[in-house]
Write a protein that holds these residues in place. Structure first.
Motif, PDB file in Angstrom:
ATOM      1  N   MET A   1       0.839  -1.209   0.000  1.00 34.10           N
ATOM      2  CA  MET A   1       0.000   0.000   0.000  1.00 34.10           C
ATOM      3  C   MET A   1       0.872   1.257   0.000  1.00 34.10           C
ATOM      4  SD  MET A   1      -3.150  -0.801  -0.197  1.00 34.10           S
ATOM      5  CE  MET A   1      -3.980   0.673   0.296  1.00 34.10           C
ATOM      6  N   GLY A   2       1.954   1.230   0.765  1.00 32.18           N
ATOM      7  CA  GLY A   2       2.884   2.366   0.775  1.00 32.18           C
ATOM      8  C   GLY A   2       3.482   2.608  -0.591  1.00 32.18           C
ATOM      9  N   ALA A   3       3.825   1.529  -1.290  1.00 27.83           N
ATOM     10  CA  ALA A   3       4.390   1.676  -2.645  1.00 27.83           C
ATOM     11  C   ALA A   3       3.357   2.270  -3.588  1.00 27.83           C
ATOM     12  CB  ALA A   3       4.865   0.322  -3.159  1.00 27.83           C
ATOM     13  N   MET A   4       2.128   1.843  -3.461  1.00 28.38           N
ATOM     14  CA  MET A   4       1.071   2.387  -4.333  1.00 28.38           C
ATOM     15  C   MET A   4       0.807   3.851  -4.035  1.00 28.38           C
ATOM     16  SD  MET A   4      -1.790  -0.472  -4.989  1.00 28.38           S
ATOM     17  CE  MET A   4      -1.626  -1.749  -3.781  1.00 28.38           C
ATOM     18  N   LEU A   5       0.806   4.204  -2.754  1.00 30.43           N
ATOM     19  CA  LEU A   5       0.547   5.597  -2.383  1.00 30.43           C
ATOM     20  C   LEU A   5       1.713   6.511  -2.754  1.00 30.43           C
ATOM     21  CD1 LEU A   5      -1.157   5.043   1.086  1.00 30.43           C
ATOM     22  CD2 LEU A   5      -2.259   5.759  -1.054  1.00 30.43           C
ATOM     23  N   ALA A   6       2.927   5.994  -2.750  1.00 32.40           N
ATOM     24  CA  ALA A   6       4.106   6.801  -3.084  1.00 32.40           C
ATOM     25  C   ALA A   6       4.266   7.006  -4.587  1.00 32.40           C
ATOM     26  CB  ALA A   6       5.359   6.146  -2.505  1.00 32.40           C
ATOM     27  N   ALA A   7       3.622   6.169  -5.381  1.00 29.85           N
ATOM     28  CA  ALA A   7       3.753   6.266  -6.833  1.00 29.85           C
ATOM     29  C   ALA A   7       3.011   7.495  -7.357  1.00 29.85           C
ATOM     30  CB  ALA A   7       3.224   4.998  -7.486  1.00 29.85           C
ATOM     31  N   ARG A   8       3.633   8.181  -8.288  1.00 32.69           N
ATOM     32  CA  ARG A   8       2.969   9.338  -8.900  1.00 32.69           C
ATOM     33  C   ARG A   8       1.871   8.894  -9.856  1.00 32.69           C
ATOM     34  NH1 ARG A   8       6.127  14.427 -10.243  1.00 32.69           N
ATOM     35  NH2 ARG A   8       6.641  15.026  -8.129  1.00 32.69           N
TER      36      ARG A   8
END
Length: 157
Positions: free
Chosen positions: A106-113
């Motif tokens: 989820m963190g990776a998805m939220l950090a993605a532009r």
């Protein structure tokens, strides 16, 4: 046949286990296998990194091994009919356990532009580790409701 809680006594020595308790146990074991596979895969990848210390990796593996053994022991007690073990598993797996599995993705998805950024740069190792993680999450999502719905049981010491 006599009945005590969710277990039926079929003979002097045998207690029939409810199907949902067996399903919960099997799902926990599958989750553990997937977790161990992912852990070993990540450890193998980490060993290729020159900045990783073997002692730090060994400590991390020891902590995970202790957690996995504890979860397996609780699952075995749950299968034997223990309400306290079932309660600990349900609360632990549905909160800390599930959160530890989904926070990183989820963190990776939220950090993605852009959403495409999440899917770029995948390697075969990343896909395999992702599959282990997906199996782990699905197994936990099966185990928790099955454990909750396994029925009442008088706890024996």
């Amino acid at each position: 046949m006599t009945e005590i809680g969710a277990f039926e006594r079929t003979s002097a020595a045998v207690w029939a286990r409810p199907e949902r308790a067996v399903l919960a146990y099997r799902a926990v074991v599958i989750a553990l296998i997937a977790g161990v596979a992912e852990t070993l895969g990540r450890a193998a990848i980490a060993l290729d990194d020159s900045g990783v210390t073997v002692s730090g990796l060994a400590i991390g593996l020891a902590v995970r091994a202790a957690i996995y053994v504890a979860v397996f022991a609780l699952a075995a007690r749950m299968l034997a009919g223990s309400l306290w073990a079932r309660g600990i598993l349900v609360v632990g797996l549905s909160t800390v356990g599930l959160a530890s599995l989904v926070l990183e993705p989820m963190g990776a998805m939220l950090a993605a532009r852009h959403l495409s950024d999440v899917f770029s740069g995948w390697t075969p190792n990343a896909v395999l580790l992702g599959l282990f993680r997906a199996v782990h999450v699905i197994a936990v999502l099966i185990a928790v409701p099955a454990a909750i719905l396994a029925g009442p049981r008088t706890d024996r010491p």
